[in-house]
Write a protein that holds these residues in place. Sequence first.
Motif: not given
Length: 576
Positions: A492-503
């Motif tokens: 879940g935290d890695l998902n945050n990292l991924l989404m933040i860097n995508i957006m």
Amino acid sequence: MPVQNTNLSEKTPLIYPADSPGGSLPVHDENDQDAFDASNALLADGVVSKTVDLDSLPDVTENWTFINRLFYIAYFPFSIWFIMVNEALERFSFYGLRVLLPNYLANTPQFHLDQDKALSIISIFSSAAYITPILGSFLADMLIGKYWTITLLSLIYCLGGVVTAVTAIPSILDKVGIAGIILGLALIALGTGGIKSSVSSFAADQFAPRKGDRVSKMSLLTSFFTIFYLSVNIGSTASVIITPIVRNYFSYWAAFMIPAVLLFVGTLVFAVGKFNYQHVKPGGFILWKAFRCFVSAIINLNSEQYKNLSKWNFLGHAEHVYGPEFIDDLRAALRVIMYLPPILFFFSLSDLSSAIWIYQANLMNRSFFGSKQLSSDQLAFLNPVIIIIMAPTLDRVVYPIVNKFIRVTPLRKMYVGFVFTALAMTMSGILEIFVELHPQRVHVLFQIPQYFIMCLGELLIAISSMDFAYQEAPTSMKSMMQATFLAYISFGDLNNLLMINIMSPIPIFQAEKTQFADAYRMFVFAFEMCLGLVYFFLTTFRYKYKKERDAEKKEALKDAIMEADASKSIQAVEVE
């Protein structure tokens, strides 16, 4: 999380998960007669020797008076108090540090970080803290046992706290820059994560019968974990109130040093109890065994021995090595695990909200009683407070009432929890629009509803999903379920990292280019949660619980026996 039954004379099922975000209380499902009880759990984990006849010892609660029940904690093993003090101080340390991180990382000039980079560091830290328990489990179950795992990794944890505090001293901060906090967080993640998988089970070890015991204290486990996890929430509540106050009146380094010192005190208390503990020899690492089973199946995939076995029956290719019972248990555990990937979106939003709502509060009116200002990170104390209040309310009031009209099951709780979590993030996005339109005018108290709804989501998803997995998985796979949940938190935290860097590179999500960019981000995360709900509902809405499947099997067996008996009777009549 639902509070367990405190009727000490009643034997009730017990499920005790590792620590979860926001703190947690033990799970108790009164309707599940097939859930493993405390003694079975300990037997499965190798805590109680299988030669010990638990039924031969009278229960400690037999013939108890009202006074005995009122002061039941006096009957806990003495060694328990060393563990409880250590856990309360460790949670104080972790949450006291974590609540300070968003503002410390984003507002310290020497770091040169914007909010996105600060959130990325927090996400990596949180992810590491929930993946390192696998290392802790390996050490405890395969090499050095639980006591030395907790002690040694706690010392690394203490070192991380000291590094974080010392490198926040202005004169040192100017020299080391961001390297100091990164090193400190790495050591803390290794320490806090490494001990997560051992503390709860080590506490349970202390209730196992010892040589010479005249009574069994196993029935006290349920009540102990209620007190244990309540103390965890109290520790986390105190920390998120106290450390921001220390930061406001003194400095960040002083606020970081208090958790570090208290953690060292907790570690010392735990270590001193060594000769009072009941120590259990390492009994094997289930994840390692499962991994070797997969490797064995791959090696034997084209084996002549299994030439008539379908390749779709993958694990069957390792049956000659690990036996049919382990293979069946592993299959059952994997089936349960396959239903649960969407919960990583809950853990994603739960951890993300703890940081972005602090940033949101920075732009809000935080005045109280005239000139007094509430820190933007102090409102985070609402999370553990709401958990403490709502856990017993849901368990003892809401669920029984709802159950009169519609059956309350773990999956149904999770459906509602997904809706609540998405709603909480949507509410925060709407509030963000008003905050950006009227900066420093919207009062921070308007955040309370989103904190409340998010906490309900936590109680309905995080706890119910654990309940579901532990009920449906075989007893021998309980530790695999624990590892799975810790992994989902990490993902879940890695998902945050991924989404933040995508957006971040997209103009609509850049605050300097687009008004309400932060609100749009919140809506994206809420939508992601809705997608998780759709997947979860489509894959589970026709799910049959293990209890129902077992009942059907028993009924089918009963019918088969009756048919066989009837056939024998007919044959006997024909012979006559």
